[in-house]
Design a protein around this motif. Structure first.
Motif, short mmCIF file in Angstrom:
data_model
loop_
_atom_site.label_atom_id
_atom_site.label_comp_id
_atom_site.label_asym_id
_atom_site.label_seq_id
_atom_site.Cartn_x
_atom_site.Cartn_y
_atom_site.Cartn_z
N VAL A 41 0.62 -1.34 -0.18
CA VAL A 41 0.10 0.36 -0.28
C VAL A 41 0.71 0.94 0.14
N VAL A 42 1.74 1.43 0.95
CA VAL A 42 2.84 2.42 0.78
C VAL A 42 3.28 2.73 -0.44
N LEU A 43 4.12 1.58 -1.19
CA LEU A 43 4.75 1.29 -2.67
C LEU A 43 4.08 1.99 -3.77
N ALA A 44 2.55 1.53 -3.61
CA ALA A 44 1.81 1.84 -4.54
C ALA A 44 1.29 3.20 -3.88
N VAL A 45 0.90 4.07 -3.30
CA VAL A 45 0.86 5.35 -3.26
C VAL A 45 2.27 6.20 -3.43
N THR A 109 -0.04 -4.42 -8.05
CA THR A 109 -1.70 -4.39 -7.76
C THR A 109 -2.33 -3.62 -7.68
N PHE A 110 -1.99 -3.52 -6.19
CA PHE A 110 -3.08 -1.79 -6.09
C PHE A 110 -2.58 -0.77 -6.16
N ARG A 111 -1.86 -0.61 -7.07
CA ARG A 111 -1.24 0.88 -8.37
C ARG A 111 -2.33 0.61 -9.04
N ARG A 115 -5.70 3.76 -9.93
CA ARG A 115 -5.57 3.66 -10.64
C ARG A 115 -7.32 3.38 -11.69
N ALA A 116 -8.10 2.48 -10.84
CA ALA A 116 -8.66 2.19 -12.22
C ALA A 116 -10.44 2.71 -11.03
N ILE A 117 -9.61 3.64 -10.46
CA ILE A 117 -11.26 4.43 -8.95
C ILE A 117 -10.71 5.95 -9.55
N PRO A 118 -11.94 6.15 -10.14
CA PRO A 118 -11.72 7.61 -10.33
C PRO A 118 -11.38 8.63 -9.64
N LEU A 138 -10.93 5.59 4.08
CA LEU A 138 -12.57 5.11 4.38
C LEU A 138 -13.02 5.16 2.87
N ILE A 139 -12.63 5.84 2.22
CA ILE A 139 -12.60 5.89 0.61
C ILE A 139 -12.54 5.61 -0.39
N ILE A 140 -11.19 6.01 -0.58
CA ILE A 140 -10.22 5.03 -1.46
C ILE A 140 -10.31 3.48 -1.71
N MET A 141 -9.35 3.68 -0.18
CA MET A 141 -8.96 1.97 0.22
C MET A 141 -10.08 1.01 0.32
N PRO A 142 -10.62 0.88 0.65
CA PRO A 142 -11.77 0.00 0.74
C PRO A 142 -12.18 -0.72 -1.18
N GLN A 143 -12.44 0.55 -1.46
CA GLN A 143 -12.39 -0.27 -3.09
C GLN A 143 -11.04 -0.44 -3.55
N MET A 144 -9.76 -0.06 -3.51
CA MET A 144 -8.60 -0.25 -4.31
C MET A 144 -9.11 -1.96 -3.65
N PHE A 145 -8.80 -2.56 -2.07
CA PHE A 145 -9.04 -3.62 -2.01
C PHE A 145 -9.61 -4.65 -2.29
N ARG A 146 -10.53 -4.29 -2.90
CA ARG A 146 -12.44 -4.68 -3.26
C ARG A 146 -11.49 -4.80 -4.94
#
Length: 221
Positions: A41-45, A109-111, A115-118, A138-146
């Motif tokens: 997660v840290v690397l992707a950000v 994978t996380f990166r 990028r898929a999240i608007p 609260l908004i981005i990470m749950p969608q990223m993990f999904r």
């Protein structure tokens, strides 16, 4: 002429030892995944950051982990660090090597998931007065993990199979190490390794099927 006599009963008597080794294999795989996900997660950000001071080290990590053999990474953790006076046990060296590898692959994978999240979602959260860190959590990470859930499952299977490389650095308490030790003492190579292969297969399939079942429950909508 083929005159090998199978001794399955003798091999099956070693099943409790193999299952004990399988538990160690699962332990290493789970720990490496937990630490790998946190690092990823840290690397992707960091890779998505505009600052080169953040993106360059993250990119180097990802490039090395994805483009060098996992065996090399485990060797570096066990033998390489020893050259600098840092001596890791086979257990810790294997854990460190797999964690390093997991973090690199999962970061990409996380990166991709990020990028898929608007980007409008983060801006909308900020417009409501939500701090950036809170909005990301609260908004981005749950969608990223999904989005990354099933690819992450594949990495878990890969982590389980990577633990078998531990025998090259003297690891003898995981499934591969126990299998090798039993083989040396019993000389029932085919039977022992066949049983170990079945255990690896069952573990990997259980993880895959369990993840699909969990995904169908969690991500219905």
């Amino acid at each position: 002429m083929f005159n090998y006599t199978f001794q399955w009963r003798q091999a099956l008597q070693k099943l409790p030892l193999l299952l004990d080794g399988a538990l160690v294999t699962l332990q290493i795989a789970l720990m490496s995944m937990a630490m790998g996900i946190a690092l990823a997660v840290v690397l992707a950000v960091a890779r998505n950051a505009r600052s080169r001071w953040a993106s360059a080290p993250a990119t180097a990590w990802v490039e090395v982990s994805r483009n060098t053999p996992a065996l090399f990474q485990i060797y570096m953790a066990h033998f390489g660090l020893g050259s600098f006076g840092i001596h890791l046990s086979p257990y810790l060296a294997l854990l460190a090597g797999i964690t390093f590898n997991n973090a690199g692959y999962l970061a990409e994978t996380f990166r991709g998931a990020l990028r898929a999240i608007p980007g409008t979602q983060l801006r909308a959260a900020r417009s409501l007065g939500m701090p950036s860190i809170q909005a990301f959590r609260l908004i981005i990470m749950p969608q990223m993990f999904r989005i990354a859930f099933l690819p992450t499952t594949n990495q878990m299977v890969w982590a389980i199979l990577m633990t078998s490389l531990g025998v090259t650095v003297g690891m003898n308490i995981d499934l591969a190490g126990v299998t090798q030790d039993i083989n040396v003492r019993s000389f029932r190579t085919f039977e022992i390794f066949a049983i170990a292969a079945v255990i690896y297969y069952l573990i990997a399939k259980s993880v895959t099927l369990g993840a699909r079942l969990l995904a169908s429950r969690l991500f219905r909508y």
